[in-house]
Design an enzyme around this catalytic site. Structure first.
Site, mmCIF file in Angstrom:
data_model
loop_
_atom_site.group_PDB
_atom_site.id
_atom_site.type_symbol
_atom_site.label_atom_id
_atom_site.label_comp_id
_atom_site.label_asym_id
_atom_site.label_seq_id
_atom_site.Cartn_x
_atom_site.Cartn_y
_atom_site.Cartn_z
ATOM 1 C CE LYS A 1 -4.238 -1.857 2.036
ATOM 2 N NZ LYS A 1 -3.923 -3.266 2.085
ATOM 3 C CD GLU B 1 -5.695 5.453 4.779
ATOM 4 O OE1 GLU B 1 -4.765 5.630 3.976
ATOM 5 O OE2 GLU B 1 -6.724 4.819 4.498
ATOM 6 N NE ARG C 1 -6.835 -10.439 -6.063
ATOM 7 C CZ ARG C 1 -8.033 -10.027 -5.675
ATOM 8 N NH1 ARG C 1 -9.055 -10.109 -6.490
ATOM 9 N NH2 ARG C 1 -8.211 -9.502 -4.479
ATOM 10 C CG HIS D 1 -12.576 -4.512 7.427
ATOM 11 N ND1 HIS D 1 -12.931 -3.188 7.361
ATOM 12 C CD2 HIS D 1 -12.253 -4.743 8.724
ATOM 13 C CE1 HIS D 1 -12.821 -2.639 8.554
ATOM 14 N NE2 HIS D 1 -12.419 -3.563 9.404
#
Length: 480
Positions: free
Chosen positions: A115, A199, A291, A234
């Site tokens: 990330k 964040e 993908r 999630h």
């Protein structure tokens, strides 16, 4: 490309093979001892046993997969999703052995697999980002300083993360140290990499992703968005295309941003750029999945484009036969991931034998599955049985079709997410389009689902009794 090996199992292996067959390409299945009699093994032209049931001894053994491909003189390897699909080392080894990897180059997988590296790569391409820091951090005092600058609540995320692992929401400063330690520990355990970053936490986001497609001739385009906000732990459970909340202007901006993200890592093939959308319709780059996505069928239905076919054509070096201006959205598609999980028991896996397995068949219903009646659902892999997809001229039609499809889908022997899918489709928040990633937390509980199931059973019993009494009354009527 005359023969491809599908380095996967279940519904996605079958999905890829069906398109390959349509293109006149021979297919090779790989399988573990647990999957010896699986439909993907029977469907393929050739099949190779590559190891014992645990994925670490079979589907994650890149060396065995490449060895099988060489022995059977395979031209290309399609990784599907999961397992080795985002493993840069595997993609590189495939190419080194003179076999085409049907997916992006290893460089793109490496960049977007982290990330932090992904944020760094897209920074100069004018992509909106969630406020925060784009470097790994382990020092709690430094983390506190950053958190106070961007303001609570904040989100701690594992750099190498996915599937919600190594992720912690922190509402208050006093909880930061403890939650940071937990996130680092979980990230180390899950990914072998404890690096985390911080964040701003967007409190009521929608999860919107854009499908991209790029060839080796410099053409990169997007195939519009998918709404993936209905999630548990999630992880997505219900997806749809298009999103009910995007205006044409936002759709265009998000699509263009996704194309820039793909160009930032020289992307080739089919990929997905994920964004968060806040209450004010501001969108922020989340990550890129290098993908095919589980939810790709909804995009195929609204665009009329077979994404697996495009992956194979791009891997063969062909140029895309269409441009951005040729693409348009037609109708609405909805997908429910049918997991062997118990929605009445915190979605815990429910393994066992499929004593009864009857699938819906109707116009507007597509089912991508890899199971048959009488099969065991193995404990070793992801518990997804199938993907149930509906398509209609409107969102309302797609939702109603989904409810019908769920009602006629019969599964006995394991619990599934089918009742949860029906709960979602009948809920006012979903039907109105007024929902976010907290749908499950806000509206769902096992008790609510149980009471709905009981009410349905009661109504069915009342209807059956009325019919019985009516039949009895007719039998008693004297004939003239």
């Amino acid at each position: 490309m005359k023969k491809i090996l599908v380095a996967n199992r279940g519904e996605i292996a079958l999905r890829v093979m069906k398109t390959a067959q349509k293109m006149g390409i021979k297919t090779v299945a790989v399988y573990s001892t647990a999957d010896r009699n699986a439909p993907h093994v029977k469907f393929a032209d050739e099949a190779v046993l590559i190891g014992e049931a645990p994925s670490s001894e079979s589907y994650l053994r890149g060396d065995k997969i490449i060895e099988a491909a060489q022995q059977l003189k395979v031209d290309g390897i399609h990784p599907g999703y999961g397992f080795l699909s985002e493993n840069a080392g595997f993609a590189e080894d495939v190419e080194k052995n003179g076999i085409t990897f049907i997916g992006p180059r290893s460089k793109a997988i490496t960049i977007m697999g982290s990330k932090l590296a992904a944020k760094e790569a897209v920074k100069k391409y004018d992509i909106p980002m969630v406020p925060g820091i784009d470097e790994a951090i382990t020092d709690v005092e430094e983390a506190k300083k950053i958190a106070l600058e961007i303001g609570f609540p904040i989100l701690i995320k594992a750099s190498a993360g996915g599937g919600g692992k190594g992720m912690r929401i922190v509402e208050k400063e006093k909880d930061l140290a403890d939650q940071m330690k937990r996130a680092i520990s979980e990230a180390e355990s899950a990914f072998g990499d404890g690096s985390v970053f911080i964040e701003k936490y967007i409190s009521s986001p929608r999860h919107i992703e854009i499908q991209v497609l790029a060839d080796t001739h410099g053409n990169t385009l997007h195939l519009f968005e998918r709404e993936c906000s209905i999630q548990r732990r999630h992880q997505k459970v219900v997806e749809e295309a298009p999103s009910v909340v995007l205006t044409e202007e936002i759709r265009k901006k998000m699509g263009e941003a996704a194309v820039r993200v793909a160009k930032a890592c020289d992307y080739i093939g089919a990929g997905t750029v994920e964004f968060l959308l806040d209450d004010d319709k501001n969108f922020y780059f989340l990550e890129m999945n290098t993908r095919l996505q589980v939810e790709h069928p909804v995009t195929e239905l609204i665009t009329g484009i077979d994404l697996v076919e495009q992956q194979i054509r791009v891997a063969r070096g062909e140029e895309l036969k269409f441009a951005q201006k040729d693409l348009e959205i037609n109708g609405h598609a909805l997908e429910l991931r049918v997991y062997a999980e118990d929605p009445l028991n915190d979605f815990l896996p429910s393994v066992g034998k499929l004593e009864r397995y009857r699938t819906p068949h109707q116009e507007g219903i597509r089912l991508d599955d890899g199971f048959e009646e009488g099969m065991e659902v193995p404990i070793y892999y992801d518990p997804m049985l199938a993907k149930l997809i509906t398509y209609g001229k409107s969102r309302e039609e797609a939702i109603q079709l989904m409810i019908q499809a769920i009602n006629s889908y019969e599964v006995e022997g394991v619990m599934t997410t089918l009742p949860f899918g029906k709960f979602v489709c009948e809920h006012e928040a979903f039907r109105s389009g007024n929902f976010d990633t907290h749908f499950v937390k806000k509206y769902y509980s096992a008790e609510k689902l149980e009471s709905e199931i009981e009410e349905e059973a009661r109504l069915a019993a009342v209807i059956a009794l009325k019919q019985y009494l009516r039949d009895q009354q007719q039998l008693r009527l004297p004939s003239n």
